[in-house]
Design a protein around this motif. Sequence first.
Motif, mmCIF file in Angstrom:
data_model
loop_
_atom_site.group_PDB
_atom_site.id
_atom_site.type_symbol
_atom_site.label_atom_id
_atom_site.label_comp_id
_atom_site.label_asym_id
_atom_site.label_seq_id
_atom_site.Cartn_x
_atom_site.Cartn_y
_atom_site.Cartn_z
ATOM 1 N N ASP A 14 0.858 -1.188 0.000
ATOM 2 C CA ASP A 14 0.000 0.000 0.000
ATOM 3 C C ASP A 14 0.895 1.239 0.000
ATOM 4 O OD1 ASP A 14 -1.837 2.045 0.402
ATOM 5 O OD2 ASP A 14 -2.373 1.416 2.438
ATOM 6 N N PRO A 15 1.420 1.639 -1.167
ATOM 7 C CA PRO A 15 2.347 2.769 -1.224
ATOM 8 C C PRO A 15 1.794 4.067 -0.643
ATOM 9 C CG PRO A 15 2.369 1.596 -3.295
ATOM 10 C CD PRO A 15 1.239 1.030 -2.482
ATOM 11 N N ASP A 16 0.529 4.373 -0.913
ATOM 12 C CA ASP A 16 -0.038 5.611 -0.370
ATOM 13 C C ASP A 16 -0.077 5.562 1.157
ATOM 14 O OD1 ASP A 16 -0.353 6.646 -2.922
ATOM 15 O OD2 ASP A 16 -2.501 6.222 -3.029
ATOM 16 N N ALA A 19 3.632 5.580 2.603
ATOM 17 C CA ALA A 19 4.243 6.908 2.453
ATOM 18 C C ALA A 19 3.598 7.911 3.398
ATOM 19 C CB ALA A 19 4.125 7.375 1.006
ATOM 20 N N ALA A 20 2.272 7.846 3.537
ATOM 21 C CA ALA A 20 1.569 8.754 4.445
ATOM 22 C C ALA A 20 2.011 8.517 5.887
ATOM 23 C CB ALA A 20 0.058 8.576 4.304
ATOM 24 N N PRO A 31 3.170 13.231 0.940
ATOM 25 C CA PRO A 31 3.696 12.529 -0.231
ATOM 26 C C PRO A 31 2.990 12.994 -1.509
ATOM 27 C CG PRO A 31 3.091 10.976 1.490
ATOM 28 C CD PRO A 31 2.557 12.312 1.896
ATOM 29 N N PHE A 32 3.664 12.781 -2.634
ATOM 30 C CA PHE A 32 3.068 13.103 -3.923
ATOM 31 C C PHE A 32 3.328 11.955 -4.885
ATOM 32 C CE2 PHE A 32 7.377 14.769 -3.974
ATOM 33 C CZ PHE A 32 7.857 14.411 -5.221
ATOM 34 N N HIS A 33 2.575 11.932 -5.970
ATOM 35 C CA HIS A 33 2.726 10.863 -6.964
ATOM 36 C C HIS A 33 3.635 11.318 -8.096
ATOM 37 C CE1 HIS A 33 -1.048 9.544 -4.975
ATOM 38 N NE2 HIS A 33 -0.407 8.393 -5.057
ATOM 39 N N THR A 38 4.748 6.665 -5.050
ATOM 40 C CA THR A 38 4.300 7.638 -4.057
ATOM 41 C C THR A 38 5.570 8.085 -3.346
ATOM 42 O OG1 THR A 38 2.212 6.459 -3.790
ATOM 43 C CG2 THR A 38 2.774 8.085 -2.115
ATOM 44 N N ASP A 49 10.815 6.482 -2.650
ATOM 45 C CA ASP A 49 9.789 6.284 -3.667
ATOM 46 C C ASP A 49 9.086 4.946 -3.417
ATOM 47 O OD1 ASP A 49 11.042 8.573 -4.538
ATOM 48 O OD2 ASP A 49 11.791 7.710 -6.399
ATOM 49 N N THR A 52 4.405 -0.245 -5.519
ATOM 50 C CA THR A 52 3.539 -1.380 -5.222
ATOM 51 C C THR A 52 4.252 -2.698 -5.484
ATOM 52 O OG1 THR A 52 1.586 -0.088 -5.815
ATOM 53 C CG2 THR A 52 1.329 -2.484 -5.742
#
Length: 125
Positions: A14-16, A19-20, A31-33, A38, A49, A52
């Motif tokens: 779960d990259p988002d 990162a969050a 974080p940004f894409h 992410t 970075d 997934t």
Amino acid sequence: MSVELNHTIVESADPDGGAAFLAEVLGLPAPFHFGPFTVVEVAHGTSLDFMTVADPHSQHYAFLVSDDEFPVIADRLRAKGVPTFADPGHRRPGENTNDGGRGAYFDSPEGHNLEILTRPYGSGG
């Protein structure tokens, strides 16, 4: 010649979310894409970075923080119910005072072994 780490890939199911978590705990910008990643930016233009991966392999990421930032980060971890440990094997709860500073290890949501420390290894004389 000066060599600096620019970025590294962090495996995550779960990259988002991963990162969050990292950005929130460390007090970093959101974080940004960028493409399939992410991205979490840290100092000196370096980024982590998040990518997934169905079954992430546990890695170790250590973050040098200031003496003032350390207790703030530790409080964020406590507020989230994330235990901290004095050693990388997670056998001693709490934090350490290696090299005359403070350090703590904790797990990320995807199982990476994260570390915050206030003194680089070997800097204590």
